[in-house]
Scaffold this motif. Structure first.
Motif, PDB file in Angstrom:
ATOM      1  N   ASP A 104       0.791  -1.216   0.000  1.00 43.60           N
ATOM      2  CA  ASP A 104       0.000   0.000   0.000  1.00 43.60           C
ATOM      3  C   ASP A 104       0.830   1.274   0.000  1.00 43.60           C
ATOM      4  O   ASP A 104       0.344   2.347   0.377  1.00 43.60           O
ATOM      5  CB  ASP A 104      -0.944   0.009   1.207  1.00 43.60           C
ATOM      6  CG  ASP A 104      -2.074  -0.994   1.033  1.00 43.60           C
ATOM      7  OD1 ASP A 104      -2.663  -1.034  -0.064  1.00 43.60           O
ATOM      8  OD2 ASP A 104      -2.370  -1.736   1.995  1.00 43.60           O
ATOM      9  N   SER A 158      -8.691  -5.302  -5.647  1.00 42.77           N
ATOM     10  CA  SER A 158      -9.434  -4.071  -5.393  1.00 42.77           C
ATOM     11  C   SER A 158     -10.526  -3.921  -6.432  1.00 42.77           C
ATOM     12  O   SER A 158     -10.391  -4.378  -7.564  1.00 42.77           O
ATOM     13  CB  SER A 158      -8.499  -2.871  -5.440  1.00 42.77           C
ATOM     14  OG  SER A 158      -7.609  -2.899  -4.356  1.00 42.77           O
ATOM     15  N   PHE A 190      -1.933   0.215  -5.962  1.00 45.75           N
ATOM     16  CA  PHE A 190      -1.586  -0.419  -4.696  1.00 45.75           C
ATOM     17  C   PHE A 190      -2.604  -1.510  -4.392  1.00 45.75           C
ATOM     18  O   PHE A 190      -3.583  -1.687  -5.123  1.00 45.75           O
ATOM     19  CB  PHE A 190      -1.574   0.625  -3.573  1.00 45.75           C
ATOM     20  CG  PHE A 190      -0.607   1.747  -3.803  1.00 45.75           C
ATOM     21  CD1 PHE A 190       0.761   1.550  -3.735  1.00 45.75           C
ATOM     22  CD2 PHE A 190      -1.070   3.030  -4.103  1.00 45.75           C
ATOM     23  CE1 PHE A 190       1.660   2.588  -3.941  1.00 45.75           C
ATOM     24  CE2 PHE A 190      -0.190   4.075  -4.312  1.00 45.75           C
ATOM     25  CZ  PHE A 190       1.181   3.851  -4.232  1.00 45.75           C
ATOM     26  N   ASP A 191      -2.391  -2.232  -3.299  1.00 44.36           N
ATOM     27  CA  ASP A 191      -3.316  -3.300  -2.935  1.00 44.36           C
ATOM     28  C   ASP A 191      -4.733  -2.786  -2.706  1.00 44.36           C
ATOM     29  O   ASP A 191      -5.705  -3.452  -3.056  1.00 44.36           O
ATOM     30  CB  ASP A 191      -2.834  -4.021  -1.665  1.00 44.36           C
ATOM     31  CG  ASP A 191      -1.675  -4.959  -1.948  1.00 44.36           C
ATOM     32  OD1 ASP A 191      -1.335  -5.157  -3.132  1.00 44.36           O
ATOM     33  OD2 ASP A 191      -1.106  -5.496  -0.969  1.00 44.36           O
ATOM     34  N   HIS A 192      -4.866  -1.599  -2.103  1.00 41.36           N
ATOM     35  CA  HIS A 192      -6.190  -1.106  -1.743  1.00 41.36           C
ATOM     36  C   HIS A 192      -6.460   0.310  -2.213  1.00 41.36           C
ATOM     37  O   HIS A 192      -7.380   0.973  -1.700  1.00 41.36           O
ATOM     38  CB  HIS A 192      -6.395  -1.189  -0.221  1.00 41.36           C
ATOM     39  CG  HIS A 192      -6.269  -2.572   0.311  1.00 41.36           C
ATOM     40  ND1 HIS A 192      -5.152  -3.002   0.985  1.00 41.36           N
ATOM     41  CD2 HIS A 192      -7.100  -3.645   0.228  1.00 41.36           C
ATOM     42  CE1 HIS A 192      -5.303  -4.280   1.315  1.00 41.36           C
ATOM     43  NE2 HIS A 192      -6.478  -4.689   0.872  1.00 41.36           N
ATOM     44  N   SER A 193      -5.683   0.809  -3.165  1.00 42.13           N
ATOM     45  CA  SER A 193      -5.924   2.164  -3.666  1.00 42.13           C
ATOM     46  C   SER A 193      -5.245   2.377  -5.013  1.00 42.13           C
ATOM     47  O   SER A 193      -4.356   1.612  -5.405  1.00 42.13           O
ATOM     48  CB  SER A 193      -5.430   3.214  -2.666  1.00 42.13           C
ATOM     49  OG  SER A 193      -4.005   3.117  -2.507  1.00 42.13           O
TER      50      SER A 193
END
Length: 202
Positions: A104, A158, A190-193
């Motif tokens: 992240d 995501s 990124f992993d979550h964004s």
């Protein structure tokens, strides 16, 4: 035709079409690929179009400009209609780098980094393909910022709204400062964004 300063104005375009309508004439709005088949012949073609009376493409949309001696494509004309090879050669700073990080933050290991170059459509489509490779894009708003996690050993992908991501990519491309030669625009996955970065002058 292209003398003095030229501004983009929907009012000017509307007046031009109103004048043509009143004169009972159709508008001549040719499509030209800047730099095709090469720069010299592209300039000759633009000069020929000027002599033939095509001024909407050149003046109102500001895709070409003239200093009184020659007509050349503007940066906008090159980015919109230029061949990918011509854009890469004449405007290398228009390339965009996309990277997928395993985490992240930018300190996370890089899974893949790709540089996208060419005209706006080529870069836009390349960036959207890159994002889709690592994220799920849907036509409906996702319930969470990422897919629900379960007992799977593989982290969930995501999930984002397709229209929102498409608009973010388009805005990033439209609002770049191409005067900054060594600071290209970047997309970070990124992993979550997602992160869309345009450098600016300080």
């Amino acid at each position: 035709m292209a003398s003095g300063s030229v501004t983009i104005s929907s009012d000017r375009i509307a007046r031009r079409f109103a004048d043509l309508r009143q004169a009972g004439r159709c508008a001549f709005v040719p499509y030209v690929t800047a730099g095709h088949p090469d720069v010299e012949r592209s300039i000759a073609l633009l000069q020929g179009l000027e002599a033939a009376g095509a001024d909407v493409l050149e003046r109102d949309l500001l895709l070409a400009n003239s200093d009184g001696r020659e007509i050349v494509p503007t940066v906008a004309g090159l980015l919109l209609f230029g061949r990918d090879e011509s854009v890469s050669e004449l405007l290398p700073r228009a390339a965009v780098t996309a990277a997928r990080f395993s985490g992240d933050s930018q300190q996370s290991p890089v899974i893949e980094r790709v540089k996208f170059a060419g005209n706006l459509l080529t870069v836009y489509e390349g960036l959207m393909r890159f994002i889709r490779r690592y994220c799920d894009l849907s036509e409906v708003r996702p319930k969470n910022g990422h897919a629900s996690e379960d007992e799977s050993p593989v982290p969930a992908r995501s999930s984002y709204h397709d229209g929102v991501v498409a608009e973010a990519v388009a805005n990033m491309l439209a609002h770049r400062d191409l005067a900054l030669r060594d600071l290209p625009s970047r997309v970070h996955v990124f992993d979550h964004s997602l992160e869309f970065v345009n450098s600016r002058r300080s």
